[in-house]
Every structure is written in structure tokens, then in C-alpha cells.
Design a protein around this motif. Structure first.
Motif, PDB file in Angstrom:
ATOM      1  N   SER A   1      63.087 -30.280  17.062  1.00 25.23           N
ATOM      2  CA  SER A   1      63.752 -29.930  15.806  1.00 25.23           C
ATOM      3  C   SER A   1      64.854 -28.891  15.952  1.00 25.23           C
ATOM      4  O   SER A   1      65.603 -28.660  15.008  1.00 25.23           O
TER       5      SER A   1
ATOM      6  N   ASN B   1      64.678 -30.026   6.007  1.00 26.76           N
ATOM      7  CA  ASN B   1      65.292 -29.352   7.156  1.00 26.76           C
ATOM      8  C   ASN B   1      65.524 -27.874   6.864  1.00 26.76           C
ATOM      9  O   ASN B   1      65.325 -27.019   7.731  1.00 26.76           O
TER      10      ASN B   1
ATOM     11  N   THR C   1      62.293 -25.995   7.042  1.00 31.53           N
ATOM     12  CA  THR C   1      61.886 -25.847   8.441  1.00 31.53           C
ATOM     13  C   THR C   1      62.624 -24.684   9.091  1.00 31.53           C
ATOM     14  O   THR C   1      62.037 -23.867   9.812  1.00 31.53           O
TER      15      THR C   1
END
Length: 250
Positions: free
Chosen positions: A108, A189, A192
């Protein structure tokens, strides 16, 4: 004729797509190469000050083409992890804290860094408009989110929800639904990235979270003062600093 679905392996193997005669950069392969080199630096395989292997050696080791490797190295330079010396090669400039590998989901890190680039552009402009268009209700929502962030800092809590509420409120105050829609399209996203940076901050002295909160305060003050340019700059500085904090040195 039934449409054939491509497997991940097939997609990964198609590295020579072209559009209008120009190659489309293969983000998947370059991101994988980028993240593997990040891991090598974090784990100490490539120490600070050490010269990276040649492109030929690295591309063979990572099993990617040299153009793909160059994309990865370009991103590493932009993130401040390596530096190029003309005629000499690339050297490790900074080693991130090992915690980045503990808190970031596998595969990621490249996406998180690009999400910060997206946020700097979108949220910078949203802050600019918010400074011109905010209502008393908008200011109250911003103040409430900021106060909750303050409480989280004092209690040494993560504060992701309050952080998200603060930034979402700025997009709402811009009074243009497309800012909120664009941001919502990347919400997973964004969360995160926030979770990673705030977790990393909790491993540091309290002054780290206080520094981040000071950046939030600068944004809030500029919006309250209807100083659009200052709000845009404060937001862009904050998001760019967050991107850099992912790779703060060990």
C-alpha cells in the motif's frame, strides 16, 4: 462473443501497452519495485550513505525492466529516500522507521504516497474556496473537529476519525459538491494514510502530534480569517508534510 476477463498475471505481463503512440507507465510493476526497495532500506539491507546496485543489477534482482525500475527510482527520489549523484549513481539518503512496515498494509505504500499528492491538489483548492465561502455553521464544524483532535493529542489517542472530520468539513465549506465527491472516491486510501501517519506519530515524542496539530491550526486560522491564499498554502504544506512524515528517519 463473451468478454474474456484478464487474470492478474496477464495484466502484470502486459508492460508494453501504448496509447496514441506513447507507452503507458506500468504502475503495478513500478510500485512493486518501489516498495521492495523501500523495504530493503527500512530493513537495513541498503544503509544510509550506501550506493545502490546498478540499474542492471537491481532490475535483474527485482525481475523488472530497466524503464520500470527507473520509474521506481524516480519516486524514491521524490520521497527523499535516495539521491542521485551525476556520474556516480543513486545513494540512500534516509532510512524510514521500521514501524512503517508494521502499520502500512502490504503493497500500500506507493498508493498512500500518491493519495497524498491527490489530497494536496484537491484539498488545497478546497481550503482556498472554504476561506471565501465558509458559513458560521462551517466554522463551528471545523472548530468542533479541531477541538476533538486537540483532545486526542492530549490523551495520546490515534484521532483518525477527528482528523478525517476536520478535512471533510473543509471540503464541505468549499460549497462545491465535487470536492467532497472526489475526496469520497478516495476515502479508503485517505483513511489508510491517516491511520499510518498518526500511528507513526504515536511512536514519536508528543511534540510530533503537537506539530501536526499546529498545522491544522494554521489551516483553521486562515479559513476563519477568510485568507484564501494562506488557507491553500497551509493545507498544501500540511498534506505534503504528512507525505514526508511517512518516511521520517529511524
Amino acid at each position: 462473443m463473451a468478454r474474456k476477463e484478464q487474470s492478474i498475471a496477464e495484466i502484470d505481463s502486459n508492460t508494453a501497452f501504448r496509447t496514441a503512440g506513447r507507452p503507458v507507465r506500468d504502475r503495478t510493476l513500478s510500485d512493486r519495485a518501489y516498495e521492495r526497495i523501500v523495504s530493503m532500506i527500512v530493513l537495513g539491507e541498503f544503509a544510509v550513505g550506501v550506493k545502490l546496485p546498478t540499474e542492471h543489477v537491481l532490475s535483474e534482482r527485482l525481475e523488472v525492466s530497466r524503464p520500470v525500475l527507473r520509474q521506481a527510482l524516480k519516486q524514491l527520489r521524490e520521497d527523499g529516500l535516495i539521491v542521485s549523484r551525476q556520474g556516480s549513481g543513486s545513494y540512500v539518503q534516509r532510512r524510514p522507521d521500521g514501524s512503517v512496515l508494521d502499520f502500512a498494509p502490504v503493497g500500500s505504500i506507493a498508493d498512500i504516497q500518491r493519495t497524498f499528492e491527490f489530497r494536496a491538489a484537491i484539498e488545497g483548492e478546497a481550503a482556498f474556496l472554504a476561506a471565501n465561502r465558509r458559513t458560521d455553521r462551517d466554522l463551528q464544524k471545523l472548530q468542533t473537529a479541531y477541538d476533538e483532535l486537540d483532545r486526542c493529542v492530549q490523551a495520546n489517542e490515534l484521532g483518525v476519525d477527528a482528523d478525517e472530520a476536520f478535512h471533510a468539513a473543509i471540503c464541505e465549506a468549499a460549497d462545491n459538491q465535487y470536492f467532497t465527491s472526489a475526496r469520497n472516491s478516495m476515502k479508503a486510501n485517505i483513511l489508510t494514510g491517516m491511520n499510518l501517519t498518526r500511528n507513526l506519530s504515536l511512536t514519536m515524542p508528543t511534540s510530533r502530534l503537537e506539530l501536526v496539530q499546529g498545522e491544522h491550526l494554521a489551516i483553521l486560522k486562515a479559513i476563519k480569517a477568510s485568507d484564501a491564499e494562506a488557507a491553500r498554502l497551509a493545507m498544501r504544506v500540511h498534506v505534503e508534510n504528512a507525505r514526508k512524515r511517512v518516511f521520517d528517519g529511524a
